[in-house]
Design a protein around this motif. Sequence first.
Motif, PDB file in Angstrom:
ATOM      1  N   PHE A   8     -58.016  37.635  85.641  1.00 15.35           N
ATOM      2  CA  PHE A   8     -57.870  39.089  85.772  1.00 15.35           C
ATOM      3  C   PHE A   8     -57.605  39.667  84.383  1.00 15.35           C
ATOM      4  O   PHE A   8     -56.811  39.100  83.625  1.00 15.35           O
ATOM      5  N   ALA A   9     -58.259  40.773  84.054  1.00 14.84           N
ATOM      6  CA  ALA A   9     -58.011  41.438  82.771  1.00 14.84           C
ATOM      7  C   ALA A   9     -57.963  42.943  83.010  1.00 14.84           C
ATOM      8  O   ALA A   9     -58.791  43.488  83.745  1.00 14.84           O
ATOM      9  N   ILE A  10     -56.983  43.590  82.408  1.00 12.03           N
ATOM     10  CA  ILE A  10     -56.816  45.036  82.590  1.00 12.03           C
ATOM     11  C   ILE A  10     -56.960  45.727  81.248  1.00 12.03           C
ATOM     12  O   ILE A  10     -56.305  45.366  80.266  1.00 12.03           O
ATOM     13  N   GLY A  11     -57.829  46.728  81.187  1.00 14.00           N
ATOM     14  CA  GLY A  11     -58.050  47.488  79.963  1.00 14.00           C
ATOM     15  C   GLY A  11     -56.922  48.480  79.726  1.00 14.00           C
ATOM     16  O   GLY A  11     -56.417  49.103  80.670  1.00 14.00           O
ATOM     17  N   ALA A  12     -56.533  48.607  78.465  1.00 11.30           N
ATOM     18  CA  ALA A  12     -55.537  49.604  78.055  1.00 11.30           C
ATOM     19  C   ALA A  12     -55.999  50.225  76.748  1.00 11.30           C
ATOM     20  O   ALA A  12     -55.235  50.370  75.790  1.00 11.30           O
ATOM     21  N   ALA A  13     -57.245  50.595  76.695  1.00  8.91           N
ATOM     22  CA  ALA A  13     -57.850  51.136  75.478  1.00  8.91           C
ATOM     23  C   ALA A  13     -57.926  52.656  75.561  1.00  8.91           C
ATOM     24  O   ALA A  13     -57.970  53.228  76.653  1.00  8.91           O
ATOM     25  N   PRO A  14     -57.949  53.321  74.402  1.00 10.72           N
ATOM     26  CA  PRO A  14     -58.100  54.783  74.416  1.00 10.72           C
ATOM     27  C   PRO A  14     -59.501  55.206  74.856  1.00 10.72           C
ATOM     28  O   PRO A  14     -59.688  56.310  75.367  1.00 10.72           O
ATOM     29  N   GLU A  15     -60.468  54.310  74.641  1.00  9.79           N
ATOM     30  CA  GLU A  15     -61.855  54.620  74.989  1.00  9.79           C
ATOM     31  C   GLU A  15     -62.610  53.308  75.150  1.00  9.79           C
ATOM     32  O   GLU A  15     -62.280  52.310  74.515  1.00  9.79           O
ATOM     33  N   TYR A  16     -63.620  53.340  76.014  1.00  9.39           N
ATOM     34  CA  TYR A  16     -64.442  52.144  76.249  1.00  9.39           C
ATOM     35  C   TYR A  16     -65.901  52.525  76.001  1.00  9.39           C
ATOM     36  O   TYR A  16     -66.294  53.670  76.163  1.00  9.39           O
ATOM     37  N   ARG A  17     -66.673  51.516  75.645  1.00  7.52           N
ATOM     38  CA  ARG A  17     -68.099  51.734  75.449  1.00  7.52           C
ATOM     39  C   ARG A  17     -68.913  50.645  76.107  1.00  7.52           C
ATOM     40  O   ARG A  17     -68.451  49.519  76.263  1.00  7.52           O
ATOM     41  N   HIS A  18     -70.131  51.019  76.478  1.00  8.90           N
ATOM     42  CA  HIS A  18     -71.132  50.059  76.920  1.00  8.90           C
ATOM     43  C   HIS A  18     -71.992  49.719  75.711  1.00  8.90           C
ATOM     44  O   HIS A  18     -72.193  50.573  74.847  1.00  8.90           O
ATOM     45  N   GLU A  19     -72.466  48.498  75.628  1.00 15.05           N
ATOM     46  CA  GLU A  19     -73.385  48.125  74.556  1.00 15.05           C
ATOM     47  C   GLU A  19     -74.534  47.298  75.121  1.00 15.05           C
ATOM     48  O   GLU A  19     -74.498  46.863  76.276  1.00 15.05           O
ATOM     49  N   ASP A  20     -75.523  47.081  74.287  1.00  9.31           N
ATOM     50  CA  ASP A  20     -76.679  46.229  74.597  1.00  9.31           C
ATOM     51  C   ASP A  20     -76.201  44.875  75.137  1.00  9.31           C
ATOM     52  O   ASP A  20     -75.415  44.182  74.502  1.00  9.31           O
ATOM     53  N   GLU A  21     -76.695  44.517  76.314  1.00 11.06           N
ATOM     54  CA  GLU A  21     -76.305  43.241  76.931  1.00 11.06           C
ATOM     55  C   GLU A  21     -77.374  42.174  76.748  1.00 11.06           C
ATOM     56  O   GLU A  21     -77.317  41.118  77.386  1.00 11.06           O
ATOM     57  N   GLY A  22     -78.373  42.491  75.919  1.00  5.17           N
ATOM     58  CA  GLY A  22     -79.415  41.501  75.682  1.00  5.17           C
ATOM     59  C   GLY A  22     -80.794  42.012  76.056  1.00  5.17           C
ATOM     60  O   GLY A  22     -81.799  41.368  75.749  1.00  5.17           O
ATOM     61  N   TRP A  23     -80.832  43.147  76.750  1.00  6.29           N
ATOM     62  CA  TRP A  23     -82.153  43.684  77.118  1.00  6.29           C
ATOM     63  C   TRP A  23     -82.352  45.112  76.631  1.00  6.29           C
ATOM     64  O   TRP A  23     -83.213  45.832  77.115  1.00  6.29           O
ATOM     65  N   GLY A  24     -81.539  45.531  75.654  1.00  4.01           N
ATOM     66  CA  GLY A  24     -81.857  46.741  74.899  1.00  4.01           C
ATOM     67  C   GLY A  24     -81.386  48.053  75.484  1.00  4.01           C
ATOM     68  O   GLY A  24     -81.602  49.105  74.877  1.00  4.01           O
ATOM     69  N   ILE A  25     -80.735  48.026  76.667  1.00  4.95           N
ATOM     70  CA  ILE A  25     -80.241  49.288  77.230  1.00  4.95           C
ATOM     71  C   ILE A  25     -78.755  49.413  76.906  1.00  4.95           C
ATOM     72  O   ILE A  25     -77.960  48.539  77.239  1.00  4.95           O
ATOM     73  N   ALA A  26     -78.399  50.506  76.232  1.00  2.00           N
ATOM     74  CA  ALA A  26     -76.985  50.807  75.985  1.00  2.00           C
ATOM     75  C   ALA A  26     -76.752  52.265  76.356  1.00  2.00           C
ATOM     76  O   ALA A  26     -77.369  53.158  75.771  1.00  2.00           O
ATOM     77  N   PHE A  27     -75.912  52.494  77.344  1.00  2.00           N
ATOM     78  CA  PHE A  27     -75.611  53.875  77.730  1.00  2.00           C
ATOM     79  C   PHE A  27     -74.740  54.510  76.655  1.00  2.00           C
ATOM     80  O   PHE A  27     -73.824  53.881  76.140  1.00  2.00           O
TER      81      PHE A  27
END
Lengths: 135, 284
Positions: B71-90
């Motif tokens: 289990f992991a819980i985020g405590a960041a001020p902001e999160y991002r999505h990035e390229d997962e290997g197929w070139g789509i990053a929101f």
Amino acid sequence: MLKQTGNAGGGKRAIPGTLVFDGDAAQAGYALNAMCYSFNDVANRAAFAADEEAYMDRFGLTPAQRGAVRARDVIAMLNAGGNVYYLAKLAGILGLNVQDLGALQTGMSVDDFKAALMDHSMTETRVGDDERIVA
Amino acid sequence: MSRICGGIFTSHVPGIGGAIAKGLQQDPYWKPFFDGFGPVHKWLAAEKPDVAVVFYNDHGLNFFLDKMPTFAIGAAPEYRHEDEGWGIAFKRPYPGHQDLSWHIIEQVVESEFDPVMCQSMLVDHAVAVPFELCWPGDAPFTTKLVPIAINTVQHPLPSPKRCHELGKAVGRAIESFDSDQKVVVFGTGGLSHQLEGERAGHINVDYDKFCLRNLAPDPEALLQHDTLDIVELAGSQGVEILNWIAARGALRGSVRELSSNYHVPISNTAAATVLLENRATVRA
């Protein structure tokens, strides 16, 4: 508990047609999965495409893993400890989607694999009577 | 105090992100799935939740096998999505809610859970696709994110019972947060699907319908199967139902289904979208 469908070596539960990605697999597959994880970076994808052998050297793939990658043999990659979430990144480089992967693993044509998925085709929708969600 | 107004449960197939990027929502293949979000959009517009607490699994963007938290819980001020290997990053960032993150962390540890705490983490399609589905378009997200990752990749996975108990602990934590926040809980992934092995393409409509039928009124029915039972029933990725089981645990009030959409197939997956409301008082 469901009825157990059989036992592989070591008393592990066997699930038909399914490799459970456990500690043994994670340990055996580490190098292959590490290489695939690196493909999140577009520059690494390009480096692999430019020289697959050198790239596999860099991550220390086992002979079985190298052979599986060379042969584009997905079942062999799984047997060598590959995890599908990481292998999916390699599949992307090779221009294979998950239907292509399914066909390769089941020995079906891609059209037959897609048709088998469509055999389950259905849509079932329920919408409650609530003022917030009615148009 | 904060309150949980409801839960959104949805598949997160990467191909949905591709369909959004190409604008295929009205395409005959995709439309029956996207149509399931009509009631969700109306409900979100009416409820306007301040925070989304999202139970999901990372597929190899933020976490690798070198360090795999249960289990992991985020405590960041902001999160991002990035390229997962197929070139789509929101592109749109996800604003965090650090105070609520730390409150949840403190409270679940008090409840004897031991999560990994992450002040910096990427979120993958399992968060990004549901956010794009719920809040389409280009406007910045105003609902803040608290991501909670559950390991569904490397066995041994946490048991369904443990995930359900984690969800309950998170629910109690949210309810005890001393700030007037309205929270929606997400469970993402599923339903039945299997990408790998000779059983690739496995779909189990009966098991999926069992889950959909019991999710609102009797979630403990889903706990009768252990993790490997679920792998056998729902497929090796269908085990993502653990995220739904956890999210359902966080809904501790009077729970009612507002909408449910089950559509097979999307990519290799039996896809589903469910909206549940959570009220403190019983409603006839």
